[in-house]
Write an enzyme that holds these catalytic residues in place. Structure first.
Site, short mmCIF file in Angstrom:
data_model
loop_
_atom_site.label_atom_id
_atom_site.label_comp_id
_atom_site.label_asym_id
_atom_site.label_seq_id
_atom_site.Cartn_x
_atom_site.Cartn_y
_atom_site.Cartn_z
N SER A 1 8.36 9.24 0.93
CA SER A 1 8.73 10.56 1.46
C SER A 1 10.06 11.07 0.90
O SER A 1 11.11 10.45 1.08
CB SER A 1 8.81 10.45 2.99
N1 LIG Z 1 12.07 19.62 6.63
C1 LIG Z 1 11.68 18.29 7.03
C2 LIG Z 1 10.36 17.91 6.38
C3 LIG Z 1 9.87 16.57 6.88
C4 LIG Z 1 8.43 16.29 6.49
O1 LIG Z 1 7.60 17.21 6.42
N2 LIG Z 1 8.14 15.01 6.27
C5 LIG Z 1 6.78 14.65 5.94
C6 LIG Z 1 6.79 13.43 5.01
S1 LIG Z 1 7.45 13.83 3.46
C7 LIG Z 1 6.04 14.26 7.22
O2 LIG Z 1 6.60 13.59 8.05
N3 LIG Z 1 4.80 14.72 7.36
C8 LIG Z 1 3.98 14.42 8.48
C9 LIG Z 1 3.59 15.63 9.27
O3 LIG Z 1 4.03 16.75 8.94
O4 LIG Z 1 2.82 15.47 10.22
C10 LIG Z 1 12.78 17.30 6.65
O5 LIG Z 1 13.46 17.54 5.65
O6 LIG Z 1 12.94 16.30 7.37
#
Ligand SMILES: N[C@@H](CCC(=O)N[C@@H](CS)C(=O)NCC(=O)O)C(=O)O
Length: 221
Positions: free
Chosen positions: A12
């Site tokens: 990630s």
């Molecule tokens: N703007 C957020 C984005 C976080 C994000 O979207 N992380 C993804 C992994 S890269 C995630 O957890 N996705 C799972 C979901 O959205 O359910 C940050 O920078 O923390």
């Protein structure tokens, strides 16, 4: 100092941005891996930590901080010995904030639009407009790099944020050195950090490779 716990996954980008920050600050951290592909982020115990079910999440002695940009600002504000990574000066800080929002609203958003299509929606094609949007984002970053780093002459958390996404995205949407020389020079500059490889090097490449492999797999299905 209480023990910091980071809910994370090395694939990630936002988690790797936090890992770069942690290394730059010389902090110790326990990592708890959240397997997104297995749906660990949708389990009730994780939803209690972050109802938006995203990683990274930081637990600082029971204080929960979500969202990578917020976590990086928190860590520097609370633990840094000086303010170079996130300046207190309002003008310098505004430049860093602008670059952080650029990562979140442009780079990461455009990456996600391609990567999730392949990883979660099982597609094997990338529509031309989505590629063009990424190329436009590369151009914006190239034009932003009028100095050595994204928010000026000094490295800040905005560099960690942007490199975490760019290092994965360029494996899927090629970024020619002749077209984007400043981005390439900036990447090389960041690669010189002694902790770069561990915090972002492997993970950045691996996510790009994972998406390409999944794309092939989807095409055969
Ligand atoms: N703007 C957020 C984005 C976080 C994000 O979207 N992380 C993804 C992994 S890269 C995630 O957890 N996705 C799972 C979901 O959205 O359910 C940050 O920078 O923390």
């Amino acid at each position: 100092m209480t023990k910091l716990v980071l809910y994370t996954l090395h694939y990630s980008p936002p988690c790797r941005a936090v890992e770069l920050t942690v290394k730059a600050l010389g902090l110790e951290l326990e990592q708890k891996v959240v397997d997104l592909l297995a749906g660990a982020h949708l389990k009730p115990e994780f939803l209690k930590l972050n109802p938006q079910h995203t990683i990274p999440v930081l637990d600082d002695g029971g204080t929960i901080i979500t969202e990578s940009h917020a976590i990086m600002i928190y860590l520097v504000t609370k633990y840094a010995k000086n303010d170079t990574l996130y300046p207190k000066d309002p003008v310098k800080q505004a430049r860093v904030n602008a670059a952080l929002h650029f990562e979140s609203g442009v780079l990461f958003a455009r990456m996600r639009f391609i990567f999730e299509r392949i990883i979660y929606f099982g597609k094997s094609d990338i529509p031309e407009d989505r590629i063009e949007y990424v190329q436009k984002a590369y151009r914006l970053l190239e034009d932003t790099l009028t100095d050595n780093f994204v928010a000026g002459p000094h490295m800040t958390i905005a560099d960690f944020s942007c490199i975490s996404t760019i290092s994965s995205l360029k494996g899927v949407v090629p970024m020619e050195q002749s077209e984007y020389p400043k981005i390439h020079a900036w990447i090389e500059r960041l690669k010189q950090l002694p902790y770069y490889e561990e915090a972002n090097g492997g993970g950045g490449d691996d996510l790009g490779k994972f998406v390409l492999a999944k794309k092939e797999e989807n095409a055969k299905a």
